[in-house]
Design an enzyme around this catalytic site. Structure first.
Site, PDB file in Angstrom:
ATOM      1  N   GLY A  20      -5.182  17.282   2.539  1.00  0.00           N
ATOM      2  CA  GLY A  20      -6.105  17.538   3.656  1.00  0.00           C
ATOM      3  C   GLY A  20      -7.487  17.425   3.591  1.00  0.00           C
ATOM      4  O   GLY A  20      -8.083  18.070   4.276  1.00  0.00           O
ATOM      5  N   ASN A  22      -9.156  15.207   4.737  1.00  0.00           N
ATOM      6  CA  ASN A  22      -9.682  14.660   6.214  1.00  0.00           C
ATOM      7  C   ASN A  22      -9.719  15.574   7.206  1.00  0.00           C
ATOM      8  O   ASN A  22     -10.359  15.649   7.828  1.00  0.00           O
ATOM      9  CB  ASN A  22      -8.914  13.305   6.380  1.00  0.00           C
ATOM     10  CG  ASN A  22      -9.406  11.989   5.839  1.00  0.00           C
ATOM     11  OD1 ASN A  22     -10.643  11.672   6.196  1.00  0.00           O
ATOM     12  ND2 ASN A  22      -8.894  11.448   4.736  1.00  0.00           N
ATOM     13  N   ARG A  95       4.365   9.905   7.589  1.00  0.00           N
ATOM     14  CA  ARG A  95       5.617   9.587   8.137  1.00  0.00           C
ATOM     15  C   ARG A  95       5.313   8.643   9.285  1.00  0.00           C
ATOM     16  O   ARG A  95       4.323   8.688  10.026  1.00  0.00           O
ATOM     17  CB  ARG A  95       6.481  10.725   8.939  1.00  0.00           C
ATOM     18  CG  ARG A  95       7.351  11.401   7.922  1.00  0.00           C
ATOM     19  CD  ARG A  95       7.943  12.716   8.514  1.00  0.00           C
ATOM     20  NE  ARG A  95       8.354  13.428   7.464  1.00  0.00           N
ATOM     21  CZ  ARG A  95       9.422  13.523   6.528  1.00  0.00           C
ATOM     22  NH1 ARG A  95      10.312  12.737   7.180  1.00  0.00           N
ATOM     23  NH2 ARG A  95       9.558  14.243   5.738  1.00  0.00           N
ATOM     24  N   HIS A 113      -6.734   5.284   7.948  1.00  0.00           N
ATOM     25  CA  HIS A 113      -6.004   4.679   6.929  1.00  0.00           C
ATOM     26  C   HIS A 113      -7.251   4.182   6.040  1.00  0.00           C
ATOM     27  O   HIS A 113      -8.114   3.575   6.152  1.00  0.00           O
ATOM     28  CB  HIS A 113      -5.378   3.432   7.742  1.00  0.00           C
ATOM     29  CG  HIS A 113      -4.449   2.830   6.648  1.00  0.00           C
ATOM     30  ND1 HIS A 113      -3.220   3.041   6.272  1.00  0.00           N
ATOM     31  CD2 HIS A 113      -4.771   1.443   5.984  1.00  0.00           C
ATOM     32  CE1 HIS A 113      -2.768   1.951   5.357  1.00  0.00           C
ATOM     33  NE2 HIS A 113      -3.716   1.126   5.165  1.00  0.00           N
ATOM     34  N   GLU A 178     -14.329   7.865   4.458  1.00  0.00           N
ATOM     35  CA  GLU A 178     -13.364   8.538   5.489  1.00  0.00           C
ATOM     36  C   GLU A 178     -13.882   9.827   6.078  1.00  0.00           C
ATOM     37  O   GLU A 178     -13.623   9.814   7.497  1.00  0.00           O
ATOM     38  CB  GLU A 178     -11.839   8.776   4.868  1.00  0.00           C
ATOM     39  CG  GLU A 178     -11.255   7.486   4.439  1.00  0.00           C
ATOM     40  CD  GLU A 178      -9.616   7.671   3.804  1.00  0.00           C
ATOM     41  OE1 GLU A 178      -8.950   8.595   4.359  1.00  0.00           O
ATOM     42  OE2 GLU A 178      -9.290   7.136   2.643  1.00  0.00           O
TER      43      GLU A 178
HETATM   44  C1  GAR Z   1      -6.213   9.474   2.867  1.00  0.00           C
HETATM   45  O1  GAR Z   1      -6.818   8.483   1.903  1.00  0.00           O
HETATM   46  C2  GAR Z   1      -5.760   8.641   4.314  1.00  0.00           C
HETATM   47  O2  GAR Z   1      -6.605   7.781   4.496  1.00  0.00           O
HETATM   48  C3  GAR Z   1      -4.404   8.276   3.495  1.00  0.00           C
HETATM   49  O3  GAR Z   1      -3.841   9.304   3.014  1.00  0.00           O
HETATM   50  C4  GAR Z   1      -5.240   9.974   2.345  1.00  0.00           C
HETATM   51  C5  GAR Z   1      -4.884  11.442   2.759  1.00  0.00           C
HETATM   52  O4  GAR Z   1      -5.734  12.292   2.064  1.00  0.00           O
HETATM   53  N1  GAR Z   1      -3.558   7.741   4.754  1.00  0.00           N
HETATM   54  C6  GAR Z   1      -2.898   6.874   4.776  1.00  0.00           C
HETATM   55  O5  GAR Z   1      -2.585   6.183   3.601  1.00  0.00           O
HETATM   56  C7  GAR Z   1      -1.780   6.773   6.032  1.00  0.00           C
HETATM   57  N2  GAR Z   1      -1.420   5.346   6.030  1.00  0.00           N
HETATM   58  P1  GAR Z   1      -6.333  13.697   2.567  1.00  0.00           P
HETATM   59  O6  GAR Z   1      -4.829  14.394   2.773  1.00  0.00           O
HETATM   60  O7  GAR Z   1      -6.937  14.208   1.555  1.00  0.00           O
HETATM   61  O8  GAR Z   1      -6.874  13.500   3.956  1.00  0.00           O
END
Ligand code: GAR
Length: 223
Positions: A20, A22, A95, A113, A178
């Site tokens: 979490g 992001n 998912r 992403h 991000e």
């Molecule tokens: C992030 O790097 C996001 O971009 C990636 O998962 C991570 C989640 O981190 N998402 C994907 O790969 C989706 N295809 P977070 O839970 O700390 O935000």
């Protein structure tokens, strides 16, 4: 007592599966006075996602939807709809959303992403980038369509790959971008500065450049 009315802010429902960070970036942005959007609920398919605790810690509705059972997405959709979202943000939601879910919230679901799409869709994008030997990778915010990480691109940030990077160090460098890119994309959407036409996203000419610092590259602009 003056009853000053706050302008209404775009209601964000955030879908998460894990850490979490992001989500935290969106919560922090929402805490800023002039940010035009606010997280109103966080929904997870993972009961023990620490993202749920991040929401609870600041008094935001946090719900787990049990992914077991064929009606999972129907239940997920009901929870999302109940929160009257203006925008649904996938933030580490691991998912693939079905085409019926995407159609139900058409043009209102975005994702972040960790690669420069269309390169390296799917899981472990940073590892794929390292294995491909690219010198530049990055992150992408895009609208979700029926494919896997294929929807219309809103914003991208380019991030260098260093010669001694491993998956962890590259992931960490990209993640820092991000955290800047996702709130910026949400802000532009909330301010009505983004227009989705077919599979292309167009940005309002002025706003497209105002927050750019050399790393964030918008799509071509018309206005
Ligand atoms: C992030 O790097 C996001 O971009 C990636 O998962 C991570 C989640 O981190 N998402 C994907 O790969 C989706 N295809 P977070 O839970 O700390 O935000």
């Amino acid at each position: 007592m003056s009853a000053e009315r706050k302008p209404s802010r775009l209601r964000l429902v955030v879908l998460v599966s894990g850490r979490g960070s992001n989500l935290q970036a969106l919560l922090d942005a929402g805490g800023e006075r002039n940010f035009p959007a606010e997280v109103v609920a966080v929904i997870s398919d993972n009961e023990s996602a620490s993202a749920l605790d991040r929401a609870r810690n600041v008094g935001i509705e946090a719900r787990w939807v049990d992914p077991a059972g064929e009606d999972f997405e129907e239940r997920l959709g009901r929870e999302v709809e109940a929160m009257c979202p203006g925008l649904i943000c996938c933030a580490g939601y691991m998912r693939i959303l079905s085409s019926s879910f995407v159609a139900r919230f058409s043009g209102k679901i975005i994702n972040i992403h960790p690669s420069l799409l269309p390169s390296f869709p799917g899981l472990r994008a940073q590892r794929k980038a390292l294995r491909a030997g690219v010198r530049v990778s990055g992150c992408t915010v895009h609208f979700i369509d029926e494919g896997v990480d294929t929807g219309p691109i809103i914003l991208q940030a380019a991030v260098p790959v260093m010669p001694d990077d491993d998956e962890e160090s590259l992931s960490e460098r990209i993640l820092a971008f991000e955290h800047r890119l996702y709130p910026l994309a949400v802000r532009l959407i909330a301010e009505g500065k983004i227009r989705l036409e077919g599979n292309r996203v167009f940005l309002d000419k002025e706003s497209a450049w105002e927050n750019l610092d050399g790393f964030i590259a918008p799509k071509p602009i018309i206005s």
